[in-house]
Design a protein around this motif. Structure first.
Motif, short mmCIF file in Angstrom:
data_model
loop_
_atom_site.label_atom_id
_atom_site.label_comp_id
_atom_site.label_asym_id
_atom_site.label_seq_id
_atom_site.Cartn_x
_atom_site.Cartn_y
_atom_site.Cartn_z
N ASP A 232 -17.55 13.49 -11.45
CA ASP A 232 -16.59 14.22 -10.62
C ASP A 232 -15.17 13.98 -11.13
O ASP A 232 -14.90 13.09 -11.94
N LEU A 233 -14.25 14.79 -10.63
CA LEU A 233 -12.88 14.73 -11.14
C LEU A 233 -12.19 13.42 -10.80
O LEU A 233 -11.31 12.97 -11.55
N ASP A 234 -12.56 12.79 -9.69
CA ASP A 234 -11.96 11.49 -9.36
C ASP A 234 -12.28 10.47 -10.45
O ASP A 234 -11.40 9.74 -10.93
N PHE A 235 -13.56 10.39 -10.82
CA PHE A 235 -13.96 9.45 -11.87
C PHE A 235 -13.31 9.81 -13.20
O PHE A 235 -12.77 8.94 -13.91
N GLU B 248 -17.40 2.14 -15.88
CA GLU B 248 -17.82 3.04 -14.80
C GLU B 248 -18.64 4.21 -15.31
O GLU B 248 -19.14 5.02 -14.53
N THR C 47 -5.90 14.12 -14.31
CA THR C 47 -6.59 14.79 -13.22
C THR C 47 -8.10 14.85 -13.43
O THR C 47 -8.84 15.20 -12.50
N GLY C 48 -8.56 14.54 -14.63
CA GLY C 48 -9.97 14.65 -14.97
C GLY C 48 -10.34 15.94 -15.66
O GLY C 48 -11.44 16.06 -16.22
N ARG D 18 -6.55 8.10 -16.82
CA ARG D 18 -5.37 7.27 -16.54
C ARG D 18 -5.51 5.87 -17.09
O ARG D 18 -4.52 5.25 -17.50
N GLY E 87 -10.62 11.58 -13.81
CA GLY E 87 -9.18 11.37 -13.76
C GLY E 87 -8.82 9.90 -13.90
O GLY E 87 -7.86 9.54 -14.60
N ARG E 88 -9.57 9.03 -13.25
CA ARG E 88 -9.32 7.59 -13.37
C ARG E 88 -9.56 7.12 -14.80
O ARG E 88 -8.82 6.29 -15.33
#
Length: 263
Positions: A165-168, A43, A153-154, A174, A170-171
């Motif tokens: 972004d923090l979503d990417f 990603e 959390t990123g 994880r 953070g994923r």
């Protein structure tokens, strides 16, 4: 470019996840930082650019998640980031693909892994390249505490200069490791000691020290301690890309790397 399937091989009764990128008959191995897992790399635009560059040069590259991380089997916390276990992981995936000898790129905490591998299995290493190298973790207790409090959390990768972004982010965190595992890694790395191995590395080496990186002096020290190494200092143009960094790596390995950008 689509992500190749994840493969598994067994070592010590546990399974190591790895991928083979490309279909050339000329192999290379990429020991990338634990921050970018086998699944998490696909990603990230920076990593996609790396893989495209490798494929364009005709390289078939193998990379892995060490035991305890990413898609590989978990291990007891007291065995997490055991240096010789990580070396065994490298040997296991090479054996699984019947690769006898290979050029290896190792970045960040993977430098000690590659150094130890090269001293244990000198006949299996063609050449070594160390971009963004360090022998000791270049981050202090504040980063360890940030991982303990905010991993997943990123925010940790953002503090290290990753874009997105923090979503990417953070994923990506994880996928690399659970928080409890991640918080134990830097202290584990700080206990590694390959000072006795470095003078015994027989392979020709290229050390790429990034100006303004987290530990450029460690690259200089590494190059001076290796018996057969050249040091190149590069200026960064992105998180990974500086002064044709990956083109330099591929050319050192004997591949014909494309230069410039398609327009």
């Amino acid at each position: 470019m689509r992500a190749p399937p994840v493969r598994f091989t067994e070592v010590g009764g546990e399974h190591v996840a790895y991928q083979v990128v490309g279909d050339s008959d000329r192999w290379g191995m990429a020991l990338t930082s634990w921050l970018a897992s086998v699944d998490g790399q696909w990603e990230d635009p920076e990593h996609l650019r790396i893989w495209r560059t490798c494929r364009a040069a005709g390289a078939r590259v193998i990379h892995l998640d060490h035991r305890g991380l990413g898609g590989s089997d978990p291990v007891p916390l007291d065995r997490l980031a055991d240096l010789d276990d990580w070396v065994d992981d490298v040997a296991a995936v090479l054996d699984a693909e019947e690769i006898e000898r290979v050029p290896i790129m190792a970045e960040a905490e993977q430098v000690p892994v590659a150094v130890r591998f090269a001293t244990r299995f000198p006949d299996r290493v063609e050449r070594l390249v160390f971009p963004h190298p360090w022998i000791r973790p270049p981050w202090g207790d504040e980063v360890v505490e940030l991982i303990r409090q905010r991993w997943g959390t990123g925010e940790v990768l953002r503090s290290m200069g990753w874009n997105g972004d923090l979503d990417f982010l953070g994923r990506t965190e994880r996928l690399a490791a659970p928080r409890g595992v991640a918080s134990r890694l830097l202290p584990a790395f700080s206990r590694w000691d390959v000072s006795g191995d470095i003078p015994n590395v027989q392979a020709e080496c290229l050390v790429l020290s990034v100006i303004g990186g987290p530990a450029p002096e460690q690259g200089v020290d590494l190059a001076s301690a290796l018996p057969n190494a050249q040091l190149v200092e590069v200026r960064p143009t992105g998180r990974y890309w500086g002064d044709r960094m990956f083109e330099r790596i591929l050319e050192f390995f004997g591949f014909e790397a494309a230069t410039g950008e398609r327009r």
